[in-house]
Design an enzyme around this catalytic site. Structure first.
Site, PDB file in Angstrom:
ATOM      1  N   GLY A  39       0.774  -1.232   0.000  1.00 30.29           N
ATOM      2  CA  GLY A  39       0.000   0.000   0.000  1.00 30.29           C
ATOM      3  C   GLY A  39       0.808   1.287   0.000  1.00 30.29           C
ATOM      4  O   GLY A  39       0.337   2.312   0.492  1.00 30.29           O
ATOM      5  N   GLU A  86     -11.597  -3.866 -19.908  1.00 28.69           N
ATOM      6  CA  GLU A  86     -11.542  -5.329 -19.783  1.00 28.69           C
ATOM      7  C   GLU A  86     -10.204  -5.924 -20.239  1.00 28.69           C
ATOM      8  O   GLU A  86      -9.921  -7.082 -19.982  1.00 28.69           O
ATOM      9  CB  GLU A  86     -12.723  -5.974 -20.531  1.00 28.69           C
ATOM     10  CG  GLU A  86     -12.701  -5.853 -22.049  1.00 28.69           C
ATOM     11  CD  GLU A  86     -13.068  -4.465 -22.570  1.00 28.69           C
ATOM     12  OE1 GLU A  86     -13.359  -3.553 -21.755  1.00 28.69           O
ATOM     13  OE2 GLU A  86     -13.039  -4.299 -23.807  1.00 28.69           O
ATOM     14  N   MET A  93      -4.278  -6.744  -7.040  1.00 22.74           N
ATOM     15  CA  MET A  93      -3.809  -7.913  -7.789  1.00 22.74           C
ATOM     16  C   MET A  93      -4.930  -8.786  -8.347  1.00 22.74           C
ATOM     17  O   MET A  93      -4.660  -9.760  -9.040  1.00 22.74           O
ATOM     18  CB  MET A  93      -2.910  -8.779  -6.890  1.00 22.74           C
ATOM     19  CG  MET A  93      -1.713  -8.056  -6.328  1.00 22.74           C
ATOM     20  SD  MET A  93      -0.554  -7.568  -7.588  1.00 22.74           S
ATOM     21  CE  MET A  93       0.361  -9.099  -7.724  1.00 22.74           C
ATOM     22  N   HIS A 103       0.662   1.208 -13.332  1.00 20.06           N
ATOM     23  CA  HIS A 103       1.460   0.056 -13.759  1.00 20.06           C
ATOM     24  C   HIS A 103       2.929   0.488 -13.798  1.00 20.06           C
ATOM     25  O   HIS A 103       3.241   1.559 -14.332  1.00 20.06           O
ATOM     26  CB  HIS A 103       1.006  -0.424 -15.143  1.00 20.06           C
ATOM     27  CG  HIS A 103       1.776  -1.616 -15.609  1.00 20.06           C
ATOM     28  ND1 HIS A 103       1.528  -2.887 -15.136  1.00 20.06           N
ATOM     29  CD2 HIS A 103       2.820  -1.721 -16.462  1.00 20.06           C
ATOM     30  CE1 HIS A 103       2.389  -3.728 -15.678  1.00 20.06           C
ATOM     31  NE2 HIS A 103       3.180  -3.042 -16.496  1.00 20.06           N
ATOM     32  N   ASN A 154      -5.581   2.851 -12.862  1.00 11.88           N
ATOM     33  CA  ASN A 154      -4.607   1.870 -12.368  1.00 11.88           C
ATOM     34  C   ASN A 154      -3.205   2.413 -12.586  1.00 11.88           C
ATOM     35  O   ASN A 154      -2.962   3.144 -13.548  1.00 11.88           O
ATOM     36  CB  ASN A 154      -4.763   0.541 -13.118  1.00 11.88           C
ATOM     37  CG  ASN A 154      -3.791  -0.505 -12.611  1.00 11.88           C
ATOM     38  OD1 ASN A 154      -3.668  -0.723 -11.407  1.00 11.88           O
ATOM     39  ND2 ASN A 154      -3.088  -1.156 -13.533  1.00 11.88           N
ATOM     40  N   ALA A 184       8.393   7.913  -9.895  1.00 13.37           N
ATOM     41  CA  ALA A 184       7.242   7.988 -10.799  1.00 13.37           C
ATOM     42  C   ALA A 184       5.903   7.655 -10.117  1.00 13.37           C
ATOM     43  O   ALA A 184       5.029   8.511 -10.024  1.00 13.37           O
ATOM     44  CB  ALA A 184       7.468   7.069 -11.999  1.00 13.37           C
TER      45      ALA A 184
HETATM   46  C1  GRF Z   1       3.336  -1.066  -7.490  1.00 16.34           C
HETATM   47  O1  GRF Z   1       4.562  -1.235  -8.121  1.00 16.34           O
HETATM   48  C2  GRF Z   1       2.254  -0.950  -8.516  1.00 16.34           C
HETATM   49  O2  GRF Z   1       2.629  -0.251  -9.649  1.00 16.34           O
HETATM   50  C3  GRF Z   1       2.052  -2.382  -8.850  1.00 16.34           C
HETATM   51  O3  GRF Z   1       2.114  -3.055  -7.600  1.00 16.34           O
HETATM   52  C4  GRF Z   1       2.931  -2.321  -6.721  1.00 16.34           C
HETATM   53  C5  GRF Z   1       2.114  -2.018  -5.500  1.00 16.34           C
HETATM   54  O4  GRF Z   1       2.840  -1.483  -4.461  1.00 16.34           O
HETATM   55  N1  GRF Z   1       0.941  -2.606  -9.679  1.00 16.34           N
HETATM   56  P1  GRF Z   1       2.108  -0.879  -3.211  1.00 16.34           P
HETATM   57  O5  GRF Z   1       1.160  -1.924  -2.638  1.00 16.34           O
HETATM   58  O6  GRF Z   1       1.377   0.377  -3.607  1.00 16.34           O
HETATM   59  O7  GRF Z   1       3.216  -0.595  -2.231  1.00 16.34           O
END
Ligand code: GRF
Length: 204
Positions: free
Chosen positions: A14, A150, A93, A112, A110, A182
């Site tokens: 988080g 989707e 996830m 990434h 989201n 970033a």
């Molecule tokens: C981050 O790198 C995010 O981009 C990816 O999962 C990670 C999550 O980290 N999809 P956190 O739980 O916010 O520390």
């Protein structure tokens, strides 16, 4: 202007949720207010971060709920109960199907940890993204905030930021740099942008 109600979906540590909470605290996120955290599992440290910030949190586990449909219904109910208008996926996830995403066009963000369309889509999550970037030998990577539809990591791109890959990087070191330089900047910025957009629409 009335603040846009934001729900943040999490699964892990988080740190991106923390960046959003900090942005709210510091006044960088003024157009939106985090009203709910939804975690896909009860072990997520993100739940502790929500509790520390006094933000309501619920756990919606696909496994515990028994089916994708029940999982998506539980999420939808929690969102409705808290009046959420914008969903921010921050290290979430679990997959959400078109049944869910089609209810929220341009209203799910989201983050990434690569420059989409590189190192994204099915199987590219967490450290795997950075392992793939290092294995390919790219010299620049970064992070992308995109709308969710989707197609995994396939929605319209909203913001991107490049980050250098440095000699000797391990996946863990690179992951940390991408987060610091970033992700933790882009996600609050994107949440502010779309919260403002929703606020303007409501004012019309
Ligand atoms: C981050 O790198 C995010 O981009 C990816 O999962 C990670 C999550 O980290 N999809 P956190 O739980 O916010 O520390």
């Amino acid at each position: 202007m009335v603040k846009t109600k934001i729900a943040v979906l999490v699964s892990g540590g988080g740190t991106n949720l923390q960046a959003l909470l900090d942005a709210q605290q510091s006044g960088a996120l003024t157009a939106g207010e985090i009203v709910l955290v939804i975690a896909s599992n009860d072990k997520a440290y993100a739940l502790t971060r929500a509790a520390n910030a006094g933000v309501p949190a619920v756990v919606c586990s696909r496994k515990a709920l028994g089916s994708q449909a029940a999982f998506e219904t539980a999420i939808s109910q929690a969102l409705a109960e808290h009046g959420a208008e914008l969903i921010v996926m921050a290290g979430f996830m679990s997959i959400l199907t078109e049944n869910f995403t089609s209810q929220w066009p341009r209203r799910i963000l989201n983050i990434h940890p690569s420059l989409i369309p590189s190192f994204c889509g099915k199987g590219f999550y967490g450290l795997k993204v950075h392992e793939a970037a290092l294995a390919y030998g790219v010299k620049v990577t970064g992070a992308t905030v995109h709308f969710v539809n989707e197609v995994p990591d396939g929605g319209e791109i909203l913001l991107q930021k490049a980050v250098d890959v440095l000699p000797g990087d391990t996946p863990e070191v690179l992951q940390r740099r991408v987060m610091e330089q970033a992700e933790w900047k882009l996600l609050p910025q994107a949440a502010q942008m779309i919260s403002e957009e929703i606020g303007r629409e409501k004012a019309e």
